[in-house]
Design a protein around this motif. Sequence first.
Motif, PDB file in Angstrom:
ATOM      1  N   GLU A  41       1.066  -1.310  -0.023  1.00  0.00           N
ATOM      2  CA  GLU A  41      -0.038  -0.174   0.099  1.00  0.00           C
ATOM      3  C   GLU A  41       0.760   1.185  -0.147  1.00  0.00           C
ATOM      4  O   GLU A  41       0.587   2.402  -0.659  1.00  0.00           O
ATOM      5  CB  GLU A  41      -0.905   0.005   1.105  1.00  0.00           C
ATOM      6  N   LYS A  42       1.948   1.100   0.796  1.00  0.00           N
ATOM      7  CA  LYS A  42       2.931   2.455   0.897  1.00  0.00           C
ATOM      8  C   LYS A  42       3.561   2.542  -0.688  1.00  0.00           C
ATOM      9  O   LYS A  42       3.567   3.734  -0.825  1.00  0.00           O
ATOM     10  CB  LYS A  42       3.945   2.006   1.833  1.00  0.00           C
ATOM     11  N   ARG A  43       3.698   1.593  -1.312  1.00  0.00           N
ATOM     12  CA  ARG A  43       4.539   1.653  -2.557  1.00  0.00           C
ATOM     13  C   ARG A  43       3.501   2.401  -3.546  1.00  0.00           C
ATOM     14  O   ARG A  43       3.726   3.303  -4.354  1.00  0.00           O
ATOM     15  CB  ARG A  43       4.722   0.317  -3.133  1.00  0.00           C
ATOM     16  N   VAL A  44       2.223   1.771  -3.546  1.00  0.00           N
ATOM     17  CA  VAL A  44       1.271   2.193  -4.337  1.00  0.00           C
ATOM     18  C   VAL A  44       0.891   3.815  -4.269  1.00  0.00           C
ATOM     19  O   VAL A  44       0.810   4.521  -5.112  1.00  0.00           O
ATOM     20  CB  VAL A  44      -0.055   1.564  -4.259  1.00  0.00           C
ATOM     21  N   ARG A  45       0.770   4.182  -2.888  1.00  0.00           N
ATOM     22  CA  ARG A  45       0.586   5.671  -2.618  1.00  0.00           C
ATOM     23  C   ARG A  45       1.886   6.586  -2.934  1.00  0.00           C
ATOM     24  O   ARG A  45       1.418   7.632  -3.513  1.00  0.00           O
ATOM     25  CB  ARG A  45       0.470   5.584  -0.883  1.00  0.00           C
ATOM     26  N   GLU A  46       3.039   5.851  -2.791  1.00  0.00           N
ATOM     27  CA  GLU A  46       4.044   7.036  -3.324  1.00  0.00           C
ATOM     28  C   GLU A  46       3.978   7.141  -4.580  1.00  0.00           C
ATOM     29  O   GLU A  46       4.559   8.094  -5.071  1.00  0.00           O
ATOM     30  CB  GLU A  46       5.541   6.277  -2.673  1.00  0.00           C
ATOM     31  N   GLU A  47       3.997   5.705  -5.354  1.00  0.00           N
ATOM     32  CA  GLU A  47       4.039   6.005  -7.002  1.00  0.00           C
ATOM     33  C   GLU A  47       2.962   6.855  -7.473  1.00  0.00           C
ATOM     34  O   GLU A  47       3.051   7.785  -8.221  1.00  0.00           O
ATOM     35  CB  GLU A  47       3.856   4.486  -7.511  1.00  0.00           C
ATOM     36  N   GLU A  49       1.529   9.301  -5.710  1.00  0.00           N
ATOM     37  CA  GLU A  49       2.088  10.893  -5.409  1.00  0.00           C
ATOM     38  C   GLU A  49       3.114  11.243  -6.240  1.00  0.00           C
ATOM     39  O   GLU A  49       3.072  12.536  -6.760  1.00  0.00           O
ATOM     40  CB  GLU A  49       2.789  11.046  -3.665  1.00  0.00           C
ATOM     41  N   ALA A  50       4.105  10.240  -6.656  1.00  0.00           N
ATOM     42  CA  ALA A  50       5.171  10.820  -7.824  1.00  0.00           C
ATOM     43  C   ALA A  50       4.440  11.250  -8.916  1.00  0.00           C
ATOM     44  O   ALA A  50       4.793  12.263  -9.528  1.00  0.00           O
ATOM     45  CB  ALA A  50       5.973   9.505  -7.955  1.00  0.00           C
ATOM     46  N   VAL A  51       3.457  10.489  -9.363  1.00  0.00           N
ATOM     47  CA  VAL A  51       2.757  10.598 -10.559  1.00  0.00           C
ATOM     48  C   VAL A  51       2.039  12.091 -10.625  1.00  0.00           C
ATOM     49  O   VAL A  51       2.049  12.905 -11.494  1.00  0.00           O
ATOM     50  CB  VAL A  51       1.733   9.650 -11.120  1.00  0.00           C
ATOM     51  N   HIS A  54       4.732  14.825 -10.894  1.00  0.00           N
ATOM     52  CA  HIS A  54       5.418  14.967 -12.184  1.00  0.00           C
ATOM     53  C   HIS A  54       4.289  15.532 -13.216  1.00  0.00           C
ATOM     54  O   HIS A  54       4.598  16.585 -13.899  1.00  0.00           O
ATOM     55  CB  HIS A  54       5.610  13.476 -12.825  1.00  0.00           C
ATOM     56  N   ARG A  55       2.856  15.070 -12.841  1.00  0.00           N
ATOM     57  CA  ARG A  55       2.080  15.851 -13.844  1.00  0.00           C
ATOM     58  C   ARG A  55       1.669  17.495 -13.499  1.00  0.00           C
ATOM     59  O   ARG A  55       1.488  18.126 -14.296  1.00  0.00           O
ATOM     60  CB  ARG A  55       0.681  15.183 -13.722  1.00  0.00           C
ATOM     61  N   LYS A  56       1.779  17.584 -12.285  1.00  0.00           N
ATOM     62  CA  LYS A  56       1.876  19.156 -12.051  1.00  0.00           C
ATOM     63  C   LYS A  56       2.719  20.098 -12.482  1.00  0.00           C
ATOM     64  O   LYS A  56       2.608  20.952 -13.024  1.00  0.00           O
ATOM     65  CB  LYS A  56       1.744  19.280 -10.433  1.00  0.00           C
ATOM     66  N   LEU A  57       4.323  19.364 -12.285  1.00  0.00           N
ATOM     67  CA  LEU A  57       5.406  20.056 -13.061  1.00  0.00           C
ATOM     68  C   LEU A  57       5.323  20.257 -14.610  1.00  0.00           C
ATOM     69  O   LEU A  57       5.554  21.217 -15.120  1.00  0.00           O
ATOM     70  CB  LEU A  57       6.445  19.370 -12.656  1.00  0.00           C
TER      71      LEU A  57
END
Length: 78
Positions: A41-47, A49-51, A54-57
């Motif tokens: 679950e932590k890995r899915v959440r962190e991925e 957040e990264a997406v 990235h989309r915001k930037l």
Amino acid sequence: MQVLVRDNNVDQALRVLKKKMQREGLLREMRARQSYEKPSEKRVREEAEAVRRHRKLAKKKMQREGLLPMPKKAVRTR
């Protein structure tokens, strides 16, 4: 973390404290520590957040380059 209370105005000091804690990420960390989070679950959440980051930037970059319209500024009225 330290917040000064001026003129016995505790409400304002509490707002300042909450804002500082949010900026530092303490509220998110406290919520995360309240219950166990499985590694998957932590890995899915962190991925996710990264997406989002990235989309915001990418969106901001496209706005600066003129490919997307700039966001409208909020008009404050009193």
